[in-house]
Design a protein around this motif. Structure first.
Motif, PDB file in Angstrom:
ATOM      1  N   GLU A  26      53.916  -2.974  23.026  1.00 17.15           N
ATOM      2  CA  GLU A  26      54.535  -1.894  23.798  1.00 17.15           C
ATOM      3  C   GLU A  26      54.512  -2.195  25.289  1.00 17.15           C
ATOM      4  O   GLU A  26      53.552  -2.742  25.811  1.00 17.15           O
ATOM      5  N   GLU A  27      55.579  -1.795  25.970  1.00  9.51           N
ATOM      6  CA  GLU A  27      55.652  -1.884  27.422  1.00  9.51           C
ATOM      7  C   GLU A  27      55.999  -0.496  27.962  1.00  9.51           C
ATOM      8  O   GLU A  27      56.862   0.183  27.430  1.00  9.51           O
ATOM      9  N   ARG A  28      55.298  -0.090  29.025  1.00 10.75           N
ATOM     10  CA  ARG A  28      55.544   1.213  29.622  1.00 10.75           C
ATOM     11  C   ARG A  28      55.754   1.068  31.121  1.00 10.75           C
ATOM     12  O   ARG A  28      55.251   0.136  31.753  1.00 10.75           O
ATOM     13  N   VAL A  29      56.527   1.996  31.681  1.00  8.91           N
ATOM     14  CA  VAL A  29      56.719   2.082  33.127  1.00  8.91           C
ATOM     15  C   VAL A  29      55.673   3.042  33.664  1.00  8.91           C
ATOM     16  O   VAL A  29      55.593   4.196  33.233  1.00  8.91           O
ATOM     17  N   LEU A  30      54.846   2.571  34.580  1.00  5.14           N
ATOM     18  CA  LEU A  30      53.803   3.375  35.203  1.00  5.14           C
ATOM     19  C   LEU A  30      54.259   3.778  36.601  1.00  5.14           C
ATOM     20  O   LEU A  30      54.687   2.932  37.373  1.00  5.14           O
ATOM     21  N   GLN A  31      54.201   5.074  36.900  1.00  2.00           N
ATOM     22  CA  GLN A  31      54.555   5.545  38.232  1.00  2.00           C
ATOM     23  C   GLN A  31      53.452   6.428  38.801  1.00  2.00           C
ATOM     24  O   GLN A  31      52.842   7.212  38.083  1.00  2.00           O
ATOM     25  N   VAL A  32      53.243   6.275  40.100  1.00  2.00           N
ATOM     26  CA  VAL A  32      52.314   7.125  40.841  1.00  2.00           C
ATOM     27  C   VAL A  32      53.105   7.755  41.976  1.00  2.00           C
ATOM     28  O   VAL A  32      53.746   7.060  42.769  1.00  2.00           O
ATOM     29  N   ILE A  33      53.059   9.091  42.048  1.00  2.00           N
ATOM     30  CA  ILE A  33      53.816   9.843  43.050  1.00  2.00           C
ATOM     31  C   ILE A  33      52.849  10.609  43.937  1.00  2.00           C
ATOM     32  O   ILE A  33      51.974  11.332  43.445  1.00  2.00           O
TER      33      ILE A  33
ATOM     34  N   PRO B 195      45.915  20.158  50.614  1.00  2.07           N
ATOM     35  CA  PRO B 195      45.905  18.704  50.429  1.00  2.07           C
ATOM     36  C   PRO B 195      47.128  18.233  49.658  1.00  2.07           C
ATOM     37  O   PRO B 195      47.682  18.971  48.818  1.00  2.07           O
ATOM     38  N   ALA B 196      47.579  17.042  49.947  1.00  2.89           N
ATOM     39  CA  ALA B 196      48.711  16.473  49.224  1.00  2.89           C
ATOM     40  C   ALA B 196      48.340  16.267  47.759  1.00  2.89           C
ATOM     41  O   ALA B 196      47.196  15.929  47.441  1.00  2.89           O
ATOM     42  N   ARG B 197      49.310  16.463  46.880  1.00  2.00           N
ATOM     43  CA  ARG B 197      49.075  16.292  45.451  1.00  2.00           C
ATOM     44  C   ARG B 197      49.543  14.916  45.014  1.00  2.00           C
ATOM     45  O   ARG B 197      50.516  14.373  45.534  1.00  2.00           O
ATOM     46  N   LEU B 198      48.857  14.364  44.041  1.00  2.00           N
ATOM     47  CA  LEU B 198      49.183  13.040  43.504  1.00  2.00           C
ATOM     48  C   LEU B 198      49.313  13.150  41.994  1.00  2.00           C
ATOM     49  O   LEU B 198      48.519  13.826  41.340  1.00  2.00           O
ATOM     50  N   ARG B 199      50.333  12.476  41.429  1.00  2.00           N
ATOM     51  CA  ARG B 199      50.571  12.534  39.983  1.00  2.00           C
ATOM     52  C   ARG B 199      50.794  11.132  39.428  1.00  2.00           C
ATOM     53  O   ARG B 199      51.415  10.301  40.086  1.00  2.00           O
ATOM     54  N   ILE B 200      50.293  10.911  38.216  1.00  2.00           N
ATOM     55  CA  ILE B 200      50.423   9.617  37.550  1.00  2.00           C
ATOM     56  C   ILE B 200      51.176   9.822  36.237  1.00  2.00           C
ATOM     57  O   ILE B 200      50.754  10.619  35.388  1.00  2.00           O
TER      58      ILE B 200
ATOM     59  N   LEU C  97      43.991   3.878  41.065  1.00  2.00           N
ATOM     60  CA  LEU C  97      45.395   4.165  41.362  1.00  2.00           C
ATOM     61  C   LEU C  97      45.516   5.260  42.417  1.00  2.00           C
ATOM     62  O   LEU C  97      46.280   5.137  43.382  1.00  2.00           O
ATOM     63  N   ALA C  98      44.767   6.346  42.215  1.00  2.00           N
ATOM     64  CA  ALA C  98      44.888   7.493  43.105  1.00  2.00           C
ATOM     65  C   ALA C  98      44.429   7.155  44.518  1.00  2.00           C
ATOM     66  O   ALA C  98      45.102   7.502  45.503  1.00  2.00           O
ATOM     67  N   LEU C  99      43.308   6.486  44.641  1.00  2.00           N
ATOM     68  CA  LEU C  99      42.772   6.207  45.977  1.00  2.00           C
ATOM     69  C   LEU C  99      43.643   5.201  46.729  1.00  2.00           C
ATOM     70  O   LEU C  99      43.919   5.377  47.920  1.00  2.00           O
ATOM     71  N   VAL C 100      44.112   4.161  46.043  1.00  2.00           N
ATOM     72  CA  VAL C 100      44.967   3.180  46.720  1.00  2.00           C
ATOM     73  C   VAL C 100      46.298   3.818  47.109  1.00  2.00           C
ATOM     74  O   VAL C 100      46.801   3.614  48.222  1.00  2.00           O
ATOM     75  N   ALA C 101      46.882   4.622  46.221  1.00  2.00           N
ATOM     76  CA  ALA C 101      48.142   5.298  46.543  1.00  2.00           C
ATOM     77  C   ALA C 101      47.970   6.252  47.716  1.00  2.00           C
ATOM     78  O   ALA C 101      48.832   6.342  48.603  1.00  2.00           O
ATOM     79  N   ALA C 102      46.844   6.975  47.746  1.00  2.00           N
ATOM     80  CA  ALA C 102      46.589   7.901  48.846  1.00  2.00           C
ATOM     81  C   ALA C 102      46.489   7.157  50.172  1.00  2.00           C
ATOM     82  O   ALA C 102      47.030   7.609  51.190  1.00  2.00           O
ATOM     83  N   ARG C 103      45.815   6.025  50.176  1.00  2.00           N
ATOM     84  CA  ARG C 103      45.668   5.271  51.416  1.00  2.00           C
ATOM     85  C   ARG C 103      46.973   4.603  51.836  1.00  2.00           C
ATOM     86  O   ARG C 103      47.259   4.478  53.029  1.00  2.00           O
ATOM     87  N   GLU C 104      47.769   4.173  50.870  1.00  2.00           N
ATOM     88  CA  GLU C 104      49.081   3.615  51.196  1.00  2.00           C
ATOM     89  C   GLU C 104      49.983   4.673  51.816  1.00  2.00           C
ATOM     90  O   GLU C 104      50.757   4.392  52.730  1.00  2.00           O
TER      91      GLU C 104
ATOM     92  N   ALA D 232      44.105  15.623  44.033  1.00  2.00           N
ATOM     93  CA  ALA D 232      44.389  16.040  45.401  1.00  2.00           C
ATOM     94  C   ALA D 232      43.776  15.015  46.345  1.00  2.00           C
ATOM     95  O   ALA D 232      42.712  14.457  46.068  1.00  2.00           O
ATOM     96  N   ILE D 233      44.461  14.773  47.451  1.00  2.00           N
ATOM     97  CA  ILE D 233      43.986  13.796  48.430  1.00  2.00           C
ATOM     98  C   ILE D 233      43.096  14.501  49.446  1.00  2.00           C
ATOM     99  O   ILE D 233      43.516  15.454  50.103  1.00  2.00           O
ATOM    100  N   SER D 234      41.876  14.035  49.570  1.00  2.00           N
ATOM    101  CA  SER D 234      40.905  14.636  50.482  1.00  2.00           C
ATOM    102  C   SER D 234      40.917  13.913  51.817  1.00  2.00           C
ATOM    103  O   SER D 234      41.011  12.687  51.871  1.00  2.00           O
TER     104      SER D 234
END
Length: 212
Positions: A93-100, A109-114, A62-69, A133-135
């Motif tokens: 159960e159903e959950r909403v997943l968000q990556v910011i 470095p930019a910060r990423l949160r899930i 999730l983190a690496l794909v979001a960082a590249r996007e 953190a995005i490297s």
């Protein structure tokens, strides 16, 4: 804070796990997807204590794909990935997943949160699951095995049997280890996804089951 968008068509998803990119002000990028214990399908094969559990390898994906996007080719990798809380799901159960991905501040470095939250409860609280953190630095090379490493053959099935005793219930997709040789300072294995997972793997940088 995370903001939920209306439910959307999966056909507009940018990634099998990351979901759709949302149009949100104030951040570099934000992505959303609804998940269940059987969606994505491989999640049902990663169970701990009777619950479907998001593997840590999925946070890496999730983190690496979001960082590249968000940052394009300048995003080389992920640093300081920290898991704050596990993401587990009951069978119904159903959950909403968000990556910011936050905007970088200065040279930091930019910060990423899930995050995730219950999709069925109105205005349910968000749970922070992981940060990173995005490297933009080139990744370090992997260390090579030294001539002094003596590796002995081991039985992968013994490892999997011990995991089952501890309440870790993995399906075939998360049992890809075919050979294992280990020593005091090194180990070498042969991993191979079953046929059912190879088509899925093409949709990932590194399928969570393969990296797990």
């Amino acid at each position: 804070e995370p903001r939920t968008a209306p439910r959307r068509n999966a056909a507009t998803s940018v990634h099998d796990l990351l979901g759709e990119r949302m149009d949100v002000a104030g951040v570099a990028a934000q992505f959303e997807r609804r998940i269940r214990s059987s969606d994505p399908a491989w999640l049902a094969e990663h169970r701990i204590g009777g619950l479907s559990m998001m593997p840590m390898t999925a946070y890496l994906e999730l983190a690496l794909v979001a960082a590249r996007e968000a940052g394009g080719t300048t995003a080389q990798g992920i640093e300081h990935l920290e898991v704050a809380a596990p993401l587990s799901l009951h069978d119904d159960e159903e959950r909403v997943l968000q990556v910011i991905v936050d905007e970088p501040i200065g040279d930091a470095p930019a910060r990423l949160r899930i995050f995730s939250r219950d999709a069925g409860a109105h205005r349910s609280p968000w749970t922070l699951h992981a940060t990173a953190a995005i490297s933009r630095a080139e990744p370090l090379p992997l260390p090579a095995a030294t001539a002094g490493d003596t590796l002995q053959a081991a039985d992968p099935q013994r490892t999997y049997a011990r995991m089952r005793e501890l309440g870790i219930e993995f399906g075939p997709l998360f049992l890809p280890l075919r050979e294992l040789h280990s020593g005091e300072r090194a180990a070498r294995g042969v991993i191979e996804l079953p046929e059912s997972g190879r088509e899925q793997a093409a949709r990932y940088l590194m399928h969570p089951a393969l990296l797990d």
